[in-house]
Design a protein around this motif. Sequence first.
Motif, PDB file in Angstrom:
ATOM      1  N   ILE A 220       0.784  -1.214  -0.096  1.00 51.40           N
ATOM      2  CA  ILE A 220       0.119  -0.045   0.126  1.00 51.40           C
ATOM      3  C   ILE A 220       0.878   1.195   0.137  1.00 51.40           C
ATOM      4  CG2 ILE A 220      -1.705   1.355   1.398  1.00 51.40           C
ATOM      5  CD1 ILE A 220      -2.862  -1.575   2.314  1.00 51.40           C
ATOM      6  N   ASN A 221       2.010   1.011   0.761  1.00 48.62           N
ATOM      7  CA  ASN A 221       2.787   2.344   0.982  1.00 48.62           C
ATOM      8  C   ASN A 221       3.617   2.680  -0.327  1.00 48.62           C
ATOM      9  OD1 ASN A 221       4.224   4.318   2.157  1.00 48.62           O
ATOM     10  ND2 ASN A 221       5.989   3.008   2.686  1.00 48.62           N
ATOM     11  N   LYS A 222       4.192   1.373  -0.943  1.00 41.80           N
ATOM     12  CA  LYS A 222       4.707   1.687  -2.107  1.00 41.80           C
ATOM     13  C   LYS A 222       3.944   2.269  -3.341  1.00 41.80           C
ATOM     14  CE  LYS A 222       8.419  -1.389  -1.466  1.00 41.80           C
ATOM     15  NZ  LYS A 222       9.054  -3.022  -1.628  1.00 41.80           N
ATOM     16  N   ILE A 223       2.782   1.986  -3.376  1.00 40.08           N
ATOM     17  CA  ILE A 223       1.922   2.056  -4.390  1.00 40.08           C
ATOM     18  C   ILE A 223       1.427   3.730  -4.367  1.00 40.08           C
ATOM     19  CG2 ILE A 223      -0.537   1.941  -5.590  1.00 40.08           C
ATOM     20  CD1 ILE A 223       1.680  -0.153  -6.561  1.00 40.08           C
ATOM     21  N   LYS A 224       1.097   3.937  -2.926  1.00 42.40           N
ATOM     22  CA  LYS A 224       0.654   5.569  -2.829  1.00 42.40           C
ATOM     23  C   LYS A 224       1.959   6.299  -3.073  1.00 42.40           C
ATOM     24  CE  LYS A 224      -2.212   5.891   1.153  1.00 42.40           C
ATOM     25  NZ  LYS A 224      -2.135   5.547   2.482  1.00 42.40           N
ATOM     26  N   THR A 228       3.352   9.403 -10.311  1.00 42.33           N
ATOM     27  CA  THR A 228       2.370   9.321 -11.550  1.00 42.33           C
ATOM     28  C   THR A 228       2.480  11.048 -12.177  1.00 42.33           C
ATOM     29  OG1 THR A 228       0.801  10.065  -9.685  1.00 42.33           O
ATOM     30  CG2 THR A 228       0.624   7.876 -10.552  1.00 42.33           C
ATOM     31  N   ASP A 229       1.653  11.382 -12.958  1.00 44.67           N
ATOM     32  CA  ASP A 229       1.562  12.730 -13.336  1.00 44.67           C
ATOM     33  C   ASP A 229       0.430  13.536 -13.010  1.00 44.67           C
ATOM     34  OD1 ASP A 229      -0.219  12.082 -15.166  1.00 44.67           O
ATOM     35  OD2 ASP A 229       1.110  11.218 -16.582  1.00 44.67           O
ATOM     36  N   ALA A 230       0.369  14.775 -13.403  1.00 43.11           N
ATOM     37  CA  ALA A 230      -0.661  15.562 -12.750  1.00 43.11           C
ATOM     38  C   ALA A 230      -2.109  15.366 -13.285  1.00 43.11           C
ATOM     39  CB  ALA A 230      -0.355  17.155 -12.811  1.00 43.11           C
ATOM     40  N   ASN A 231      -2.298  14.927 -14.546  1.00 40.16           N
ATOM     41  CA  ASN A 231      -3.317  14.606 -15.245  1.00 40.16           C
ATOM     42  C   ASN A 231      -4.161  13.417 -14.774  1.00 40.16           C
ATOM     43  OD1 ASN A 231      -2.652  16.606 -16.796  1.00 40.16           O
ATOM     44  ND2 ASN A 231      -1.470  15.358 -18.264  1.00 40.16           N
ATOM     45  N   LYS A 266     -11.468   2.061 -19.725  1.00 43.62           N
ATOM     46  CA  LYS A 266     -13.035   2.216 -19.462  1.00 43.62           C
ATOM     47  C   LYS A 266     -13.523   2.441 -17.919  1.00 43.62           C
ATOM     48  CE  LYS A 266     -15.272   0.596 -23.227  1.00 43.62           C
ATOM     49  NZ  LYS A 266     -15.460  -0.381 -23.981  1.00 43.62           N
ATOM     50  N   GLU A 267     -12.854   1.536 -17.324  1.00 39.27           N
ATOM     51  CA  GLU A 267     -13.155   1.489 -15.756  1.00 39.27           C
ATOM     52  C   GLU A 267     -12.764   2.870 -14.996  1.00 39.27           C
ATOM     53  OE1 GLU A 267     -11.736  -1.974 -13.996  1.00 39.27           O
ATOM     54  OE2 GLU A 267     -12.338  -1.794 -12.151  1.00 39.27           O
ATOM     55  N   PHE A 268     -11.573   3.450 -15.528  1.00 41.48           N
ATOM     56  CA  PHE A 268     -10.928   4.472 -14.745  1.00 41.48           C
ATOM     57  C   PHE A 268     -10.799   5.964 -15.491  1.00 41.48           C
ATOM     58  CE2 PHE A 268      -9.570   0.572 -12.435  1.00 41.48           C
ATOM     59  CZ  PHE A 268     -10.048   1.096 -11.069  1.00 41.48           C
ATOM     60  N   GLY A 269     -11.189   5.789 -16.825  1.00 37.80           N
ATOM     61  CA  GLY A 269     -11.158   7.096 -17.353  1.00 37.80           C
ATOM     62  C   GLY A 269     -11.485   8.118 -16.698  1.00 37.80           C
ATOM     63  N   GLY A 270     -10.863   9.447 -16.792  1.00 39.58           N
ATOM     64  CA  GLY A 270     -11.312  10.601 -16.207  1.00 39.58           C
ATOM     65  C   GLY A 270     -11.358  10.804 -14.682  1.00 39.58           C
ATOM     66  N   LYS A 271     -11.007   9.530 -14.008  1.00 34.01           N
ATOM     67  CA  LYS A 271     -10.731   9.627 -12.592  1.00 34.01           C
ATOM     68  C   LYS A 271      -9.324   9.859 -12.346  1.00 34.01           C
ATOM     69  CE  LYS A 271     -14.563   6.436 -11.726  1.00 34.01           C
ATOM     70  NZ  LYS A 271     -15.046   5.056 -11.789  1.00 34.01           N
ATOM     71  N   ASN A 272      -9.124  10.258 -10.943  1.00 32.91           N
ATOM     72  CA  ASN A 272      -7.679  10.390 -10.624  1.00 32.91           C
ATOM     73  C   ASN A 272      -7.079   9.368 -10.145  1.00 32.91           C
ATOM     74  OD1 ASN A 272      -8.649  10.273  -8.014  1.00 32.91           O
ATOM     75  ND2 ASN A 272      -8.895  12.398  -7.723  1.00 32.91           N
ATOM     76  N   SER A 274      -5.661   8.699  -7.262  1.00 28.71           N
ATOM     77  CA  SER A 274      -5.658   8.362  -5.993  1.00 28.71           C
ATOM     78  C   SER A 274      -6.646   7.120  -5.752  1.00 28.71           C
ATOM     79  CB  SER A 274      -5.830   9.356  -4.804  1.00 28.71           C
ATOM     80  OG  SER A 274      -7.132   9.846  -5.132  1.00 28.71           O
ATOM     81  N   GLU A 275      -7.825   7.296  -6.501  1.00 26.12           N
ATOM     82  CA  GLU A 275      -8.826   6.195  -6.424  1.00 26.12           C
ATOM     83  C   GLU A 275      -8.216   4.884  -7.102  1.00 26.12           C
ATOM     84  OE1 GLU A 275     -12.691   7.278  -8.057  1.00 26.12           O
ATOM     85  OE2 GLU A 275     -13.231   5.166  -8.025  1.00 26.12           O
ATOM     86  N   PHE A 276      -7.604   5.125  -8.585  1.00 28.90           N
ATOM     87  CA  PHE A 276      -7.114   4.190  -9.132  1.00 28.90           C
ATOM     88  C   PHE A 276      -5.993   3.337  -8.342  1.00 28.90           C
ATOM     89  CE2 PHE A 276      -3.473   2.307 -11.745  1.00 28.90           C
ATOM     90  CZ  PHE A 276      -4.133   1.557 -12.339  1.00 28.90           C
ATOM     91  N   LYS A 277      -5.092   4.175  -7.444  1.00 26.02           N
ATOM     92  CA  LYS A 277      -4.079   3.158  -6.597  1.00 26.02           C
ATOM     93  C   LYS A 277      -4.706   2.503  -5.577  1.00 26.02           C
ATOM     94  CE  LYS A 277      -0.051   6.280  -7.261  1.00 26.02           C
ATOM     95  NZ  LYS A 277       0.793   7.308  -6.408  1.00 26.02           N
ATOM     96  N   ASN A 278      -5.788   2.933  -4.971  1.00 24.64           N
ATOM     97  CA  ASN A 278      -6.596   2.208  -4.042  1.00 24.64           C
ATOM     98  C   ASN A 278      -6.933   0.788  -4.539  1.00 24.64           C
ATOM     99  OD1 ASN A 278      -6.224   4.083  -1.917  1.00 24.64           O
ATOM    100  ND2 ASN A 278      -8.347   4.870  -2.267  1.00 24.64           N
TER     101      ASN A 278
END
Length: 333
Positions: A220-224, A228-231, A266-272, A274-278
Amino acid sequence: MAKKIFSGVQPTGNLHLGNYLGAIKNFVELQNEKDNDCIYCVVDLHAITLKQDPKELKNNIRETAATFIASGLNPNESILFNQSLVPAHSEGSWILSCIGRMGWLNRMTQFKEKAGKDKEKASVGLYIYPILMAADIMLYDATHVPVGDDQKQHLELCRDIAQKFNNDYKVNDFLVPPEPLIQKQFSRIMSLKDGLKKMSKSDASDLSRINLKDSNDSIINKIKKAKTDANPIPSNIEELENRPEAENLIGIYSNLKNQNIDVTLKEFGGKNFSEFKNNLSEQLIDKISPIASEINKLLNNSDYLDKILLTGAEKANEIAEKKVKEIKKIIGF
Ligand code: TYM
């Protein structure tokens, strides 16, 4: 069609997600395909091309075998063994080193990377390491070799050696030039800190990789902390271009879920992120932590692991010894 599969992993500790997704996961899939003959090797002779502590090496040989089994390789279906138990690898390697050309080895990029600036101080073993790899493969007449992208050049060299041997001794098709099996999308898992650098056990920063034995908290820590980039996450593959870190994380997630990158986008497009990383951490924990706990369980039973490697080596020896005998006959010994 049935394939003869051979592949190897070095027992140098810290096997990571790149080794798993780039190689070991495929080893298991190939084992589970009908009719394939699979041989998987803990390549301890390759490991000593860089200095190893003897005690650690012994542990790492067992740990690599444990990782194979914990990931789903079954010693009753595939031959699992460590290279140093089968003398034909060293013998075959010497003979093939008289076929391989200096010019061919001089082009190997991995040697240049591993030897670094001080080439003069690198071991001779590190330089001729692809020849040993060619012997590994061709002693078993392997037709297919599942590896990550970084091994592609070594396999091309192996094919050149096969061709030259067969031509020089006029023995058509005797050494079998192997086909690499390199997955298109996931053959290079990149560092979590730099999307342009390969995930590697030799990276000084442990934050750059997910080790197969990492705890859930560590994952969890390493993925956090992964770069990444700002987009936000894009909705199509084209927009992943020039976003190496995003592409890598999306690739890892897709691979773990056995789904196409399109589906993930498709699942994550447009999301930021932090949600994807969880979600990514959850997937990793789901896939990695059962492997880690099985590795630890197996390591408590070193006699069992040693026995599997020894039994595998007996089977491997039978095949490899026969091939070396044929090679010797061809060259006039
Ligand atoms: P080794 O021990 O460095 O790595 C084992 C396997 O893991 C793959 N790999 C990766 N794949 C994707 N992304 C990454 N970041 C990543 N890092 C490592 C490697 O491509 C490899 O498939 N020379 C070989 C071992 C070997 C071998 C052989 C392989 C010896 N003899 C015969 C095939 C056939 C090596 O050092 O792999």
